[in-house]
Design an enzyme around this catalytic site. Structure first.
Site, PDB file in Angstrom:
ATOM      1  N   LYS A  55     -18.647  33.772 -31.094  1.00  0.00           N
ATOM      2  CA  LYS A  55     -18.443  34.338 -32.397  1.00  0.00           C
ATOM      3  C   LYS A  55     -19.084  33.494 -33.490  1.00  0.00           C
ATOM      4  CE  LYS A  55     -13.831  35.553 -30.778  1.00  0.00           C
ATOM      5  NZ  LYS A  55     -12.403  35.221 -30.976  1.00  0.00           N
ATOM      6  N   ASP A 115     -24.885  21.695 -29.502  1.00  0.00           N
ATOM      7  CA  ASP A 115     -24.186  20.408 -29.466  1.00  0.00           C
ATOM      8  C   ASP A 115     -24.638  19.654 -28.216  1.00  0.00           C
ATOM      9  OD1 ASP A 115     -22.430  18.343 -29.826  1.00  0.00           O
ATOM     10  OD2 ASP A 115     -20.620  19.496 -29.448  1.00  0.00           O
ATOM     11  N   VAL A 165     -17.584  20.184 -37.356  1.00  0.00           N
ATOM     12  CA  VAL A 165     -17.761  20.910 -38.613  1.00  0.00           C
ATOM     13  C   VAL A 165     -17.195  22.332 -38.551  1.00  0.00           C
ATOM     14  CG1 VAL A 165     -19.770  19.585 -39.361  1.00  0.00           C
ATOM     15  CG2 VAL A 165     -20.122  21.624 -37.957  1.00  0.00           C
ATOM     16  N   ARG A 177     -13.992  30.280 -40.209  1.00  0.00           N
ATOM     17  CA  ARG A 177     -15.338  30.852 -40.048  1.00  0.00           C
ATOM     18  C   ARG A 177     -15.833  31.429 -41.367  1.00  0.00           C
ATOM     19  NH1 ARG A 177     -16.228  31.081 -34.510  1.00  0.00           N
ATOM     20  NH2 ARG A 177     -14.448  31.610 -33.200  1.00  0.00           N
TER      21      ARG A 177
HETATM   22  P1  IMP Z   1     -22.792  23.186 -26.563  1.00  0.00           P
HETATM   23  O1  IMP Z   1     -22.739  24.043 -25.334  1.00  0.00           O
HETATM   24  O2  IMP Z   1     -22.146  21.851 -26.340  1.00  0.00           O
HETATM   25  O3  IMP Z   1     -24.176  23.061 -27.158  1.00  0.00           O
HETATM   26  O4  IMP Z   1     -21.817  23.832 -27.605  1.00  0.00           O
HETATM   27  C1  IMP Z   1     -22.123  24.945 -28.320  1.00  0.00           C
HETATM   28  C2  IMP Z   1     -20.882  25.593 -28.883  1.00  0.00           C
HETATM   29  O5  IMP Z   1     -19.817  24.668 -29.141  1.00  0.00           O
HETATM   30  C3  IMP Z   1     -21.191  26.192 -30.234  1.00  0.00           C
HETATM   31  O6  IMP Z   1     -21.704  27.489 -30.125  1.00  0.00           O
HETATM   32  C4  IMP Z   1     -19.862  26.141 -30.933  1.00  0.00           C
HETATM   33  O7  IMP Z   1     -19.125  27.328 -30.657  1.00  0.00           O
HETATM   34  C5  IMP Z   1     -19.135  24.959 -30.344  1.00  0.00           C
HETATM   35  N1  IMP Z   1     -19.222  23.764 -31.228  1.00  0.00           N
HETATM   36  C6  IMP Z   1     -19.910  22.623 -31.012  1.00  0.00           C
HETATM   37  N2  IMP Z   1     -19.757  21.756 -32.036  1.00  0.00           N
HETATM   38  C7  IMP Z   1     -18.963  22.372 -32.928  1.00  0.00           C
HETATM   39  C8  IMP Z   1     -18.443  21.988 -34.241  1.00  0.00           C
HETATM   40  O8  IMP Z   1     -18.691  20.904 -34.797  1.00  0.00           O
HETATM   41  N3  IMP Z   1     -17.646  22.912 -34.854  1.00  0.00           N
HETATM   42  C9  IMP Z   1     -17.337  24.129 -34.310  1.00  0.00           C
HETATM   43  N4  IMP Z   1     -17.803  24.520 -33.103  1.00  0.00           N
HETATM   44  C10 IMP Z   1     -18.596  23.650 -32.410  1.00  0.00           C
END
Ligand code: IMP
Length: 191
Positions: A55, A115, A165, A177
């Site tokens: 989302k 991330d 964040v 959001r």
């Molecule tokens: P990744 O798979 O670790 O790259 O994470 C991606 C997902 O983690 C993003 O699409 C977000 O939904 C969530 N996410 C990562 N860091 C944050 C943050 O600082 N705030 C809110 N959601 C986060």
């Protein structure tokens, strides 16, 4: 729940829940305009399929689509990697897949934040397996120091530090959001 129209609304976000504002509404809007133009130039002559990774990208994709001058299709998928915690569960799950077949399409994955890169890596493989003609990634945010070596993040809005964040689509336990800016979450996830 109260329906009184006389009382002033309480402050939102409440005191102490948001620290530093990392990106103002104005900064985000002008960057999104540039990304929209960049994408429209890149996909001249074809109709790309923008895939919102829900989302978190809900606000970003709505603005990006409006900044895109040209024919474009839109679909959304719901992916879960975080649950309701602030740390990655390490498992990516497709909660809702696309309605549109991706085979033969030029797919633009629209993300809120890369991330660890786990979600993007998973989705890139997923769309390549589906036979997409091309897959590009457009992420509003990328975490500083993310190992993007094996990842193609073609279009990036901003690099941000390691703080958790919220705002502009990003949540803490599904809340915040709807803030128009991106700020550091300093509250608790207990809503
Ligand atoms: P990744 O798979 O670790 O790259 O994470 C991606 C997902 O983690 C993003 O699409 C977000 O939904 C969530 N996410 C990562 N860091 C944050 C943050 O600082 N705030 C809110 N959601 C986060």
């Amino acid at each position: 729940m109260t329906t009184s129209s006389q009382l002033p609304l309480p402050p939102f976000p409440p005191e102490g829940e948001v620290g530093k504002i990392l990106l103002t509404e104005e900064q985000i809007q002008s960057r999104v305009a540039v990304l929209g133009e960049e994408l429209a130039r890149k996909y001249q002559g074809v109709t790309p399929l923008f895939v919102a990774v829900m989302k978190g990208s809900v606000i970003f994709v709505a603005d990006l689509l409006r900044a895109y001058h040209g024919p474009v299709e839109f679909d959304a998928m719901v992916v879960s990697s975080y649950g309701d915690a602030l740390r990655s569960s390490g498992v990516v799950k497709i909660v809702k897949d696309l309605d549109t077949p991706a085979a033969g399409r030029h797919v633009v994955l629209v993300e809120d934040i890369v991330d660890t890169g786990l979600t993007m890596q998973y989705l890139l493989n997923h769309f390549e397996q589906q036979g997409a003609s091309s897959v590009a990634v457009c992420s509003l945010l990328v975490r500083e120091g993310t190992d993007t070596a094996g990842l193609r993040i073609d279009h990036v809005g901003f690099e941000i530090p390691h703080d958790f964040v919220i705002g502009y689509g990003l949540d803490a336990a599904q809340i915040y959001r709807n803030l128009p800016f991106v700020g550091v979450f300093t509250g608790t996830v207990d809503h």
